[in-house]
Design a protein around this motif. Structure first.
Motif, PDB file in Angstrom:
ATOM      1  N   GLY A  47       0.803  -1.312  -0.101  1.00  0.00           N
ATOM      2  CA  GLY A  47      -0.022  -0.034  -0.044  1.00  0.00           C
ATOM      3  C   GLY A  47       0.757   1.177  -0.150  1.00  0.00           C
ATOM      4  N   TYR A  50       2.237   3.420  -3.266  1.00  0.00           N
ATOM      5  CA  TYR A  50       1.503   4.534  -4.030  1.00  0.00           C
ATOM      6  C   TYR A  50       1.572   5.810  -3.677  1.00  0.00           C
ATOM      7  CZ  TYR A  50      -0.068   0.749  -6.968  1.00  0.00           C
ATOM      8  OH  TYR A  50      -0.129  -0.305  -7.827  1.00  0.00           O
ATOM      9  N   PRO A  51       1.252   6.183  -2.318  1.00  0.00           N
ATOM     10  CA  PRO A  51       1.605   7.538  -1.784  1.00  0.00           C
ATOM     11  C   PRO A  51       3.165   8.135  -2.236  1.00  0.00           C
ATOM     12  CG  PRO A  51       0.572   6.287  -0.266  1.00  0.00           C
ATOM     13  CD  PRO A  51       0.804   5.337  -1.357  1.00  0.00           C
ATOM     14  N   HIS A  54       2.849   8.895  -5.996  1.00  0.00           N
ATOM     15  CA  HIS A  54       2.146  10.014  -6.542  1.00  0.00           C
ATOM     16  C   HIS A  54       2.871  11.325  -6.096  1.00  0.00           C
ATOM     17  CE1 HIS A  54      -1.990   8.479  -7.819  1.00  0.00           C
ATOM     18  NE2 HIS A  54      -1.244   7.726  -7.447  1.00  0.00           N
ATOM     19  N   ARG A  55       3.577  11.109  -4.948  1.00  0.00           N
ATOM     20  CA  ARG A  55       4.231  12.541  -4.320  1.00  0.00           C
ATOM     21  C   ARG A  55       5.448  12.614  -5.664  1.00  0.00           C
ATOM     22  NH1 ARG A  55       6.022  10.283   0.194  1.00  0.00           N
ATOM     23  NH2 ARG A  55       7.951   9.776  -0.700  1.00  0.00           N
ATOM     24  N   GLN A  58       3.808  14.360  -8.378  1.00  0.00           N
ATOM     25  CA  GLN A  58       3.392  15.558  -8.290  1.00  0.00           C
ATOM     26  C   GLN A  58       4.634  16.379  -7.973  1.00  0.00           C
ATOM     27  OE1 GLN A  58       0.586  17.485  -7.790  1.00  0.00           O
ATOM     28  NE2 GLN A  58      -0.490  15.280  -8.052  1.00  0.00           N
TER      29      GLN A  58
ATOM     30  N   ARG B   5       5.332  21.646 -14.958  1.00  0.00           N
ATOM     31  CA  ARG B   5       4.863  20.495 -14.957  1.00  0.00           C
ATOM     32  C   ARG B   5       3.908  20.118 -13.585  1.00  0.00           C
ATOM     33  NH1 ARG B   5       7.025  16.014 -17.437  1.00  0.00           N
ATOM     34  NH2 ARG B   5       9.101  16.957 -17.288  1.00  0.00           N
ATOM     35  N   ILE B   6       4.567  20.773 -12.526  1.00  0.00           N
ATOM     36  CA  ILE B   6       4.022  20.668 -11.356  1.00  0.00           C
ATOM     37  C   ILE B   6       2.379  21.427 -11.451  1.00  0.00           C
ATOM     38  CG2 ILE B   6       3.933  21.483  -9.053  1.00  0.00           C
ATOM     39  CD1 ILE B   6       7.044  20.810  -8.936  1.00  0.00           C
ATOM     40  N   MET B   9      -0.163  19.449 -13.251  1.00  0.00           N
ATOM     41  CA  MET B   9      -0.454  18.607 -12.402  1.00  0.00           C
ATOM     42  C   MET B   9      -1.539  18.965 -11.346  1.00  0.00           C
ATOM     43  SD  MET B   9       0.860  15.759 -12.844  1.00  0.00           S
ATOM     44  CE  MET B   9       1.941  14.575 -12.556  1.00  0.00           C
ATOM     45  N   ARG B  10      -1.242  20.177 -10.825  1.00  0.00           N
ATOM     46  CA  ARG B  10      -2.121  20.566  -9.712  1.00  0.00           C
ATOM     47  C   ARG B  10      -3.469  21.194 -10.169  1.00  0.00           C
ATOM     48  NH1 ARG B  10       1.901  21.775  -5.773  1.00  0.00           N
ATOM     49  NH2 ARG B  10       2.623  19.760  -5.799  1.00  0.00           N
ATOM     50  N   ARG B  12      -4.655  20.023 -13.130  1.00  0.00           N
ATOM     51  CA  ARG B  12      -5.417  18.743 -13.518  1.00  0.00           C
ATOM     52  C   ARG B  12      -6.198  18.090 -12.417  1.00  0.00           C
ATOM     53  NH1 ARG B  12      -2.554  13.846 -16.223  1.00  0.00           N
ATOM     54  NH2 ARG B  12      -2.288  13.126 -14.046  1.00  0.00           N
ATOM     55  N   SER B  13      -5.391  18.149 -11.101  1.00  0.00           N
ATOM     56  CA  SER B  13      -6.064  17.345 -10.171  1.00  0.00           C
ATOM     57  C   SER B  13      -7.256  18.365  -9.525  1.00  0.00           C
ATOM     58  CB  SER B  13      -4.929  17.279  -8.875  1.00  0.00           C
ATOM     59  OG  SER B  13      -3.818  17.594  -9.121  1.00  0.00           O
ATOM     60  N   LEU B  24      -6.941   6.768 -10.364  1.00  0.00           N
ATOM     61  CA  LEU B  24      -6.317   6.394  -9.047  1.00  0.00           C
ATOM     62  C   LEU B  24      -6.879   4.906  -8.733  1.00  0.00           C
ATOM     63  CD1 LEU B  24      -4.701   7.104  -6.435  1.00  0.00           C
ATOM     64  CD2 LEU B  24      -6.690   8.064  -5.627  1.00  0.00           C
ATOM     65  N   VAL B  63      -4.849   4.513   1.957  1.00  0.00           N
ATOM     66  CA  VAL B  63      -3.756   4.700   0.466  1.00  0.00           C
ATOM     67  C   VAL B  63      -4.289   5.799  -0.268  1.00  0.00           C
ATOM     68  CG1 VAL B  63      -2.544   3.580  -0.993  1.00  0.00           C
ATOM     69  CG2 VAL B  63      -2.914   2.479   1.153  1.00  0.00           C
ATOM     70  N   GLU B  66      -4.011   9.087   1.132  1.00  0.00           N
ATOM     71  CA  GLU B  66      -2.668   9.626   1.168  1.00  0.00           C
ATOM     72  C   GLU B  66      -2.181   9.968  -0.052  1.00  0.00           C
ATOM     73  OE1 GLU B  66       0.362   7.114   3.392  1.00  0.00           O
ATOM     74  OE2 GLU B  66      -1.182   6.590   4.840  1.00  0.00           O
ATOM     75  N   CYS B  67      -2.633   9.329  -1.210  1.00  0.00           N
ATOM     76  CA  CYS B  67      -2.290   9.715  -2.563  1.00  0.00           C
ATOM     77  C   CYS B  67      -3.030  11.119  -2.625  1.00  0.00           C
ATOM     78  CB  CYS B  67      -2.722   8.751  -3.553  1.00  0.00           C
ATOM     79  SG  CYS B  67      -1.807   7.153  -3.583  1.00  0.00           S
ATOM     80  N   THR B  70      -0.828  13.898  -1.612  1.00  0.00           N
ATOM     81  CA  THR B  70       0.322  14.273  -2.028  1.00  0.00           C
ATOM     82  C   THR B  70      -0.017  15.453  -3.086  1.00  0.00           C
ATOM     83  OG1 THR B  70       0.133  12.957  -4.010  1.00  0.00           O
ATOM     84  CG2 THR B  70       1.349  12.155  -1.900  1.00  0.00           C
ATOM     85  N   ARG B  71      -1.427  15.628  -3.556  1.00  0.00           N
ATOM     86  CA  ARG B  71      -1.818  16.613  -4.678  1.00  0.00           C
ATOM     87  C   ARG B  71      -1.752  18.015  -4.206  1.00  0.00           C
ATOM     88  NH1 ARG B  71      -6.968  14.058  -6.412  1.00  0.00           N
ATOM     89  NH2 ARG B  71      -6.142  11.812  -6.502  1.00  0.00           N
TER      90      ARG B  71
END
Lengths: 109, 880
Positions: A47, A50-51, A54-55, A58, B5-6, B9-10, B12-13, B24, B63, B66-67, B70-71
């Motif tokens: 698990g 994935y974070p 993604h980090r 980003q 790029r960042i 990304m932001r 887009r999120s 995801l 999880v 947490e993903c 990160t955004r």
């Protein structure tokens, strides 16, 4: 078989970057590869991978892209960006510094 | 490159959240499927493998979260979600939300109105160039300076770029065809417009050269409003001729829109060169050192500080005091322009500051009220929080949500408050003081007021958040589901219990202040004025405007007065140059008979009035001894005077005052033929002052107030008075027609404003107290419903149960009331600035405030208590 040891804090990033440096991989592939290349000594918490991915995405070190894989199912493949390559260099250097320092310390202690 | 790029990304999120979420989801699913497939290939059953895969992977949703974290856009997303959640919460608890928003709207609204007024009075810069460099010259705290003194100040002070003088005059403005109407004029020295640094909207202004020829500079500059309203905004107005007091004047230009000179109260319709003063007013005050009533202000030279200028001007004042007996004791000071220098600024500042402080107290009470309500609401809220904490929400996250809720509430309240304030300010600025003077205050709900409302609500929000956040933070882990909603066992009084007395204290203090103000108004309405205004109708006109000389003027006045006395239903009629407490007051200096030193300091300042026979009867002033004036007191007989008791005490010898004389100057003496009771002459708060009355038969005044006492409605009589004048000369403008009470408007203005403002605050405070107590008692009942259920189940009578809740509430309210009274007593000094002779230490007043609070509390608590008495023990015990 001894229990695979937990990853050192902060080394997961390095491992991911290094693993996908050769060719793009999806999450599952990265997990398997880390396990395989380390001779099953290292296991990534499934698990927690994935974070981290993604980090890194980003932060712009890696880039994810949905592609059809060989098994004909779409998967998100991560590859290194140019910045990611530089970052890998930096992380490798700092790792080497750390590990040699630790090795030296152990040898001389 | 990387930043781009960042950013991509932001974005887009943020905007393609659906896609990102799906991606995801697919990613996780694929991993799990691969893992399951591997496990199956190792020999597990499909079912077993899926379960094992889930176990190895860990909690999927966590999880994912947490993903998402990160955004980094989740702060924003969370905020949106929090707002939605808060909004849903408000919709569920409509009563709470409505009460909260309304009480905040009242609090913020009251503050914004007061601030708007304060800003307009004291802070809004005058509509001129660099207004901060303009300084008003006061003489001994008053705005009145004579023309010769003005010239001396202008020529000697050296610290000003320019010094200008103005004088307020009432004129009749018209064109032959359209008829005459009264207008507010400002006589201004030729350097006035240049010193203020404004540009005309049309045409040009008059210059210093056009202010030289005495009575030979018939020019006017119209205000923008006057040009629009009286002349229809015609561009052709420049160069055309208008009539001022029946004489032709040439219009030079129109002042820019919004320009009204330097004073906030007086908005002139037209400006005329000062050199025209003798013709406009009928008497020449330009060369008279003793004729004050010019206002003087100047623009500081570049690099000169206010302190330096003030020092220099003070020296000039001292010089003048030494050089002229007229200016003995002259003390010149500087103050910002806007409120006649320090004359009105100081009392206004004190007044507004005190009202602002009270308004702040209202807002604070509203905050406390809201905090009480929120605590009450926390009966449900706590359980919610406890659940969220126990399923893993961080305290920070919960505080953020609480903050969102509070801020949302306060912003809603703030916006509503601003809307309310904008409406009230609009109404206030439309209101015209019932005065014989074009006083108008420009009140606008402008950016300053909006900013203030925003700030006030933000502060409110932060205060509310702080309270709740503290609770979540401290009790976070301790808030267990089981305990939530029942309070801490074993503790009878909690911190939130202190909120109610605090709120009650503030409400009680405000209520007391408003009672003081209302009583002040009542008392001042009843304080002895030295005359009885009820039933007296008045109307004013000025034959000077019609170009009458003294002989024709006197004849005209007599004719009108006689016609007035023949009107049906008149008890008594008279006329006078002016009446006490009107805006138009004159004073003169007199000396005791036998004086040798006729300097100002040895004399007595006395208010003086020219009055006709029958004046005292009409005004209802009591004659103490001697006689009233009669028709025989005319130019053929020696000059006589009627004085008041204070005059007799200060100027005359002890013993019978009738037949004694006082000195008007070193050469003239006047005999006293009557003494009347003391009264108020300039302000309601003045201490007894000397007054003297001369006969209209012996001293002429072109300005005249007609007076009639009758049982008929005052307005009706005033209308007939107007007709009496107009029938005889249609060009004479009649003004100030109505009841005598209306003419006295200005002296009652501050006290009336105080009574209205504080009365409104008192009402607000009472409302806040009601909602607060209602909220808290509802809370108490809800909290104790189980306990009450048990008590009732084991046989407690309703009365006992009610006492149980009431007693506690009574203690809280009692403590609050006591604190409030102490607070009000401590703030007495403050109230004195608002209400004349304010006193809080009045047992009746305190009792009234306490009873008021008690009644309000009882009313507010009765609903919840009734609800409590209906509690069904079975239902309440089955909860949870």
């Amino acid at each position: 078989m001894p229990k695979p040891s937990d990853l050192l804090q902060g080394t997961l990033d390095l491992l991911i970057l290094k693993t996908i440096a050769r060719k793009p991989l999806h999450g599952w592939g990265i997990a398997k590869r880390i396990q395989a290349l380390s001779g099953d000594a290292l296991s990534v918490g499934q698990g927690s991978l994935y974070p981290a991915l993604h980090r890194l995405e980003q932060q712009g070190w890696i880039e994810g892209e949905w592609v059809e894989s060989e098994s004909a199912r779409a998967a998100k493949f991560y590859s290194l960006t140019d910045d990611g390559k530089k970052q890998l260099e930096r992380e490798l250097q700092s790792w080497e510094r750390l590990s040699s320092a630790v090795a030296q310390l152990i040898a001389n202690a | 490159m990387r930043l781009m790029r960042i950013a991509k990304m932001r974005l887009r999120s943020l905007f393609r959240r659906g896609g990102v979420e799906e991606s995801l989801d697919r990613e996780m699913r694929m991993h799990l499927e691969s893992l399951t497939a591997e496990l199956v290939s190792e020999g597990m059953s499909e079912e077993e493998a899926r379960r094992e895969a889930m176990r190895q992977f860990g909690p999927v949703e966590l999880v994912k979260e947490e993903c998402r974290d990160t955004r980094r856009v989740n702060y924003f997303e969370d905020a949106v979600r929090d707002v939605r959640c808060a909004w849903r919460g408000f919709r569920r608890a409509r009563g709470f939300a409505l009460t909260a928003v309304v009480s905040l709207a009242l609090g913020v609204g009251a503050n914004t109105v007061v601030f708007g007024t304060l800003y307009a009075l004291l802070m809004r810069p005058a509509p001129v160039r660099e207004p901060e460099r303009l300084q008003f010259v006061n003489s001994r705290g008053f705005p009145a300076i004579s023309m010769p003194a003005y010239r001396d100040i202008r020529d000697r002070s050296e610290v000003f770029e320019s010094v200008f003088a103005v004088r307020v005059v009432q004129v009749v403005l018209g064109r032959k065809e359209s008829g005459a109407r009264r207008a507010g004029g400002l006589l201004a020295s030729g350097n006035y417009f240049q010193a203020l640094g404004v540009e005309p909207a049309l045409g040009r202004f008059f210059s210093a050269e056009e202010d030289r020829a005495v009575n030979g500079s018939p020019y006017v500059v119209l205000s923008y409003n006057c040009w629009q309203s009286r002349f229809g905004g015609q561009a052709g107005i420049v160069g055309s001729e208008v009539r001022v007091n029946g004489k032709p004047y040439q219009v030079l230009g129109v002042a820019p829109r919004g320009f009204h000179g330097t004073e906030v109260f007086y908005q002139p319709d037209l400006w005329i060169p000062l050199a025209m003063q003798p013709r406009i007013e009928g008497t020449n005050a330009l060369e008279c050192r003793g004729c004050g009533n010019f206002w003087v202000a100047g623009r500081l030279k570049e690099g000169v500080t206010v302190g330096q200028a003030a020092a220099r001007v003070a020296v000039v004042g001292e010089q003048l005091g030494r050089e002229h007996r007229m200016h003995e004791g002259m003390k010149l000071t500087l103050a910002p322009v806007g409120l006649l220098g320090s004359t009105l600024r100081e009392p206004t500042e004190a007044f507004v500051a005190a009202v602002m402080l009270l308004a702040g107290l209202v807002l604070l009470a509203a905050c406390a009220n809201l905090a009480v309500l929120q605590t009450a609401r926390a009966v449900d809220g706590e359980r919610d929080l406890a659940i969220r904490l126990s399923i893993g929400a961080s305290r920070g996250r919960i505080v953020r949500q609480v903050a969102t809720e509070s801020l949302l509430l306060s912003m809603l309240g703030g916006l509503a408050g601003f809307a309310v304030a904008a409406g009230i300010l609009e109404l206030l600025s439309r209101w015209r003081a019932p005065l014989d003077f074009p006083i108008q205050l420009e009140l606008r709900a402008d950016w300053a007021a909006f900013g203030f409302a925003l700030l006030a609500s933000a502060v409110t929000g932060v205060l509310l958040t702080a309270g709740l956040a503290r609770r979540v933070w401290r009790e976070g882990p301790a808030l267990t589901i089981k305990q939530a909603g029942y309070g801490k066992p074993g503790r009878r009084w909690t911190l939130s219990d202190a909120l109610l007395p605090l709120q009650i204290a503030m409400c009680c203090a405000i209520l007391t202040a408003s009672l003081v103000a209302v009583r002040g108004l009542w008392a001042s309405m009843r304080s002895p004025l030295g005359f009885r205004p009820d039933g007296v109708a008045v109307a004013s006109f000025d034959v000077g405007f019609g170009g009458y000389d003294q002989r024709r003027g006197e004849a005209f006045q007599k004719e009108v007065a006689e016609a007035l006395s023949r009107l049906p239903g008149m008890e008594s009629t008279a006329y006078a140059s002016t009446v006490p407490l009107n805006l138009d007051q004159s004073t003169t200096t007199v000396w005791a008979d036998g004086s040798v030193d006729f300097s100002n300091s040895k004399g007595v300042r006395a208010s003086y009035y020219n009055v006709s026979p029958g004046y005292f009867r009409t005004m209802g002033t009591r004659l103490v001894s001697g006689r009233e004036f009669t028709e025989r007191d005319d130019r053929k007989s020696p000059t006589v005077a009627i004085v008041n008791e204070t005059f007799a005490k200060l100027v005359l010898r002890p013993g019978n005052p009738i037949g004694q004389r006082y000195r008007r100057s070193s050469t003239t003496a006047v005999e006293v033929v009557g003494v009347v009771e003391d009264g108020k002459y300039q302000t309601l708060s003045e201490s007894p002052r000397a007054a003297l009355f001369l006969s209209t038969g012996q001293s002429y005044s072109p300005t005249l107030v007609l007076l009639a006492r009758s049982a008929r409605p005052e307005g009706e009589v005033a209308a007939e008075m107007r007709r009496l004048v107009m029938d005889r000369d249609a060009d004479l403008a009649v003004y100030g027609a109505g009841g005598l009470w209306q003419l006295l408007g200005l002296v009652y203005l501050p006290i009336r404003a105080a009574a209205i403002a504080l009365g409104a605050f008192g009402l607000l405070a009472a409302m806040l107290a009601v909602t607060g107590i209602y909220g808290l008692s509802s809370y108490a009942v809800a909290r104790k419903s189980k306990e009450i259920g048990i008590r009732m189940a084991i046989g407690a009578r309703p009365g006992q149960v009610a006492r149980f809740v009431f007693l506690r509430l009574a203690m809280l309210v009692g403590a609050g009331t006591l604190m409030g009274l102490v607070l009000a007593a401590a703030g007495q000094q403050l109230l004195v600035a608002v209400v004349y002779q304010a006193t809080v230490r009045d047992p009746w007043l305190m009792l009234a405030a306490a009873i008021g609070m008690g009644a309000v509390s009882l009313m507010a608590a009765s609903g919840p208590v009734r609800r409590m008495l209906r509690i069904d023990p079975l239902v309440s015990l089955r909860q949870d």
